[in-house]
Design an enzyme around this catalytic site. Structure first.
Site, PDB file in Angstrom:
ATOM      1  N   SER A   1       5.860 -66.409  22.894  1.00 57.83           N
ATOM      2  CA  SER A   1       6.834 -66.685  21.834  1.00 57.83           C
ATOM      3  C   SER A   1       6.506 -68.034  21.201  1.00 57.83           C
ATOM      4  CB  SER A   1       8.245 -66.730  22.443  1.00 57.83           C
ATOM      5  OG  SER A   1       9.190 -67.267  21.536  1.00 57.83           O
TER       6      SER A   1
ATOM      7  N   TYR B   1      15.260 -69.020  27.919  1.00 60.33           N
ATOM      8  CA  TYR B   1      14.204 -68.285  27.213  1.00 60.33           C
ATOM      9  C   TYR B   1      12.999 -69.190  26.956  1.00 60.33           C
ATOM     10  CZ  TYR B   1      12.077 -65.278  23.619  1.00 60.33           C
ATOM     11  OH  TYR B   1      11.220 -64.488  22.883  1.00 60.33           O
TER      12      TYR B   1
END
Length: 254
Positions: free
Chosen positions: A146, A159
């Site tokens: 990501s 996250y």
């Protein structure tokens, strides 16, 4: 021919997080490139992706996987090998979740859930697949990283921690397994128009600010990940190891 470099004909690929979002298009891309596909999914009654892959003339099986349940994660790869007669050439670790909350209010159970889903399960699946691939001296493992592998984000502390871990895990596994012709790489998507980014896209201020920051001036689509995935899954990337391939419309270059 150079096009043969990107063919996955005769390969068996397993992919998690494949029933929606970028994972759905990734699974279809693997089949379109010629691979037989094992869908690792929690809801084994959802045949939508299965039917699309079978319609392409590929062999397809569904294996149950709940990345929240470590026992399910541990059982997964042996079931894949059983379904495909001890064959596995490509693993795509795509399943993941996020929880949004300010760090000072972030719940321990949410932290544990995100780390389990987005990091621990990635290692467990990669470890099991890696044992098989190291023994056969070939294989491709592609993890979904990501932009948060590089940046901290806002209100996504777990996250960001997990995706930072995925980035360095990818490099660590590549360091150990490259000598066995096992390539471990990751794709780092930018802001893609999926369910995971719906809260951001529905926030008028955040949506405006994000689009202003993306040089391509648009969100990515799941289709934008298909080419990069096939590249990393194919022999075209045989000398690519420990790489994070950013697909972000130019965000990181700005």
């Amino acid at each position: 021919m150079s096009s043969d470099l990107f063919s996955l004909s005769g390969k068996v690929a397993a992919i998690s997080g494949c029933t929606r979002g970028i994972g759905r298009d990734m699974a279809i891309a693997l089949a379109e490139a010629g691979a037989d596909v094992c869908l690792l999914q929690r809801n084994t009654q959802d045949l939508s992706v299965y039917n699309e892959i079978v319609a392409l003339g590929r062999q397809c099986h569904i294996v149950p996987l709940d990345v929240n349940d470590q026992a399910s994660v541990k059982n997964c790869i042996p079931l894949v090998l059983e379904k495909f007669n001890d064959r596995l050439d490509i693993l795509v670790n795509n399943a993941g979740i996020t929880k949004r909350n300010p760090a000072v209010d972030f719940l321990e159970e949410d932290w544990d859930s995100v780390i389990q889903c987005d990091l621990k399960s990635v290692f467990t699946l990669a470890q099991a697949a890696g044992k098989h691939m190291v023994a056969q001296k070939s294989g491709k493992i592609i993890n979904t990283a990501s932009l948060m592998s590089y940046q901290g984000g806002i209100h996504v502390v777990a996250y960001a921690a997990a995706k930072g871990g995925v980035a360095t895990l990818t490099k660590a596994l590549a360091n150990e397994w490259a000598q066995y012709n096992v390539n471990v790489n990751a794709i780092a998507p930018g802001y893609i128009a999926t369910d995971m980014t719906s809260a951001l896209r529905n926030d008028e201020t955040r949506n405006r600010d994000l689009l202003a920051r993306i040089p391509a001036q648009r969100y990515g689509t799941p289709q934008d990940l298909k080419g990069p995935l096939v590249f990393l899954a194919s022999q075209a990337s045989n000398y690519v190891n420990g790489e994070l391939l950013v697909v972000d419309g130019g965000w990181m270059g700005r």
